[in-house]
Design a protein around this motif. Structure first.
Motif, short mmCIF file in Angstrom:
data_model
loop_
_atom_site.label_atom_id
_atom_site.label_comp_id
_atom_site.label_asym_id
_atom_site.label_seq_id
_atom_site.Cartn_x
_atom_site.Cartn_y
_atom_site.Cartn_z
N PHE A 193 4.69 -15.73 2.20
CA PHE A 193 3.67 -14.78 1.79
C PHE A 193 4.30 -13.52 1.23
CE2 PHE A 193 -0.08 -16.61 3.93
CZ PHE A 193 0.52 -17.51 4.78
N TYR A 203 2.93 -9.42 0.87
CA TYR A 203 1.93 -8.40 1.11
C TYR A 203 2.37 -7.11 0.42
CZ TYR A 203 -0.50 -11.00 4.81
OH TYR A 203 -1.24 -11.92 5.51
N GLN A 254 1.69 -2.74 0.42
CA GLN A 254 1.10 -1.59 1.12
C GLN A 254 1.15 -0.39 0.18
OE1 GLN A 254 3.24 -0.04 4.55
NE2 GLN A 254 1.31 0.44 5.56
N GLY A 277 -3.52 0.17 4.53
CA GLY A 277 -2.99 -0.97 5.27
C GLY A 277 -2.39 -1.99 4.33
N LEU A 278 -1.82 -3.06 4.89
CA LEU A 278 -1.24 -4.11 4.05
C LEU A 278 -2.34 -4.95 3.41
CD1 LEU A 278 1.23 -3.37 5.92
CD2 LEU A 278 1.93 -5.75 5.63
N PHE A 337 -2.95 -8.62 1.23
CA PHE A 337 -2.38 -9.91 0.85
C PHE A 337 -2.25 -10.00 -0.67
CE2 PHE A 337 -1.64 -14.38 1.12
CZ PHE A 337 -2.37 -14.96 0.09
N LEU A 358 4.97 -0.34 -1.20
CA LEU A 358 5.91 -1.02 -0.31
C LEU A 358 5.53 -2.49 -0.25
CD1 LEU A 358 8.25 -0.32 1.60
CD2 LEU A 358 6.58 0.25 3.36
N PHE A 377 6.18 -6.42 1.25
CA PHE A 377 6.72 -7.17 2.38
C PHE A 377 6.60 -8.67 2.13
CE2 PHE A 377 7.37 -3.91 5.52
CZ PHE A 377 6.47 -2.91 5.19
N PHE A 384 7.78 -10.54 9.38
CA PHE A 384 7.90 -9.80 8.13
C PHE A 384 9.35 -9.44 7.85
CE2 PHE A 384 3.51 -8.85 7.05
CZ PHE A 384 2.85 -9.09 8.24
N GLY A 385 9.65 -9.33 6.57
CA GLY A 385 10.91 -8.73 6.18
C GLY A 385 10.85 -7.22 6.36
N GLY A 444 10.85 -4.90 4.23
CA GLY A 444 10.10 -4.16 3.22
C GLY A 444 10.99 -3.64 2.10
#
Lengths: 110, 114
Positions: free
Chosen positions: B34, B36, B38, B43-44, B46, B88, B90, B104-105, B107
Motif C-alpha cells: 500500500f 498512503y 499525509q 490524517g493519512l 489511502f 509525507l 508512507f 509502515f515504512g 515515511g
C-alpha cells in the motif's frame, strides 16, 4: 463518506496528568487502531481492537491503555503522562486491508 | 516478519518533473502493498494498493506504483509533479490473519518546488 474523528486536534497536558484521547468512526468497522507518529520513525502501533471490549497490544503499549465499550468508539488513555509521550496520535479503523485515519491529535506534555 | 523500508527521508523535485518515492519490502509469500499520503495537518489518506495482477497500479491524484518482484520494490511515481503533491508518503504492508494490521515504512517527505 467514510469518517473517523478524533476529539482534539491539539492538546497540552502536564506531566503526571491522566489524558484521554477519543476516536469515533461511523463505518461500523470491527477493527480500530491507535498509532503514534514521530519524525523518522513512521507510524508505530500502540494498541488495536478487533471487537467491542477486545484489545491487543501493539509494538509500543507501555504507558498506555485503551477502552472500547462501543463499536464506534476507541479511547486511548495515558495513565500518567510523561514528556516522552509528546507526539502525534492517529486513530484508524478498518474492515479488511484498507485503514481509514482520523486527522490526528498533536499532544504536548510539559 | 513483514516489513517495508523507505530509503529516502526527503525527495525534492521541481514542478512538472517526474517524481519517484522509493519503497522496498520484505515479506513472505505474495506481497500486498500500500501507499498512503499525509498532507499537512491531516490524517493519512489511502493512495493505492497492489494485491495481484498488473505490476503497474494506478491510484488517486494521478499517482501510480510499480511492483517489481525481482527487486522487491514498490516505488511510487507520478509523471508530472505538482506543488500540491508536497506531503509525507508512507509505504505499508498488511499482516495478521485477515490482513487487518499494517506495518509502515518510516515515511518520505516529498517537496515539490515551483
Amino acid at each position: 463518506d467514510v469518517k473517523v474523528t478524533q476529539s482534539s486536534r491539539y492538546l497540552v497536558k502536564r506531566t503526571g496528568e491522566k489524558v484521554f484521547l477519543e476516536c469515533v468512526q461511523d463505518m461500523d468497522h470491527e477493527n480500530m487502531f491507535w498509532y503514534r507518529q514521530d519524525p523518522g520513525l513512521g507510524l508505530r502501533l500502540i494498541y488495536f481492537s478487533y471487537d467491542v471490549k477486545m484489545k491487543e497490544k501493539g509494538d509500543i503499549p507501555e504507558g498506555y491503555s485503551v477502552s472500547r465499550e462501543k463499536k464506534e468508539r476507541f479511547s486511548l488513555i495515558l495513565e500518567s503522562a510523561s514528556t516522552n509521550q509528546t507526539s502525534m496520535y492517529l486513530c484508524a479503523s478498518s474492515h479488511r486491508y484498507e485503514q481509514y485515519f482520523g486527522p490526528g491529535t498533536r499532544l504536548t506534555v510539559t | 516478519a513483514q516489513s517495508v523500508a523507505q530509503p529516502e527521508d526527503q525527495v525534492n523535485v521541481a514542478e512538472g518533473n517526474p517524481l519517484t518515492v522509493k519503497c522496498t519490502y520484505s515479506v513472505s509469500g505474495n506481497p500486498y502493498l500500500f501507499w498512503y499520503v499525509q498532507y499537512p495537518n491531516r490524517g493519512l489518506q489511502f493512495l493505492l494498493k497492489y494485491i495481484t495482477g498488473d505490476n503497474l497500479v494506478k491510484g488517486s491524484y494521478g499517482f501510480e506504483a510499480e511492483f517489481n518482484k525481482s527487486q522487491t520494490s514498490f516505488h511510487l511515481k507520478k509523471p508530472s509533479a505538482l506543488v500540491s503533491d508536497s506531503a509525507l508518503y508512507f509505504c505499508a504492508v498488511p499482516w495478521g490473519c485477515a490482513g487487518n494490521m499494517l506495518t509502515f515504512g518510516g515515511g518520505t517527505r516529498l517537496m515539490v518546488k515551483p
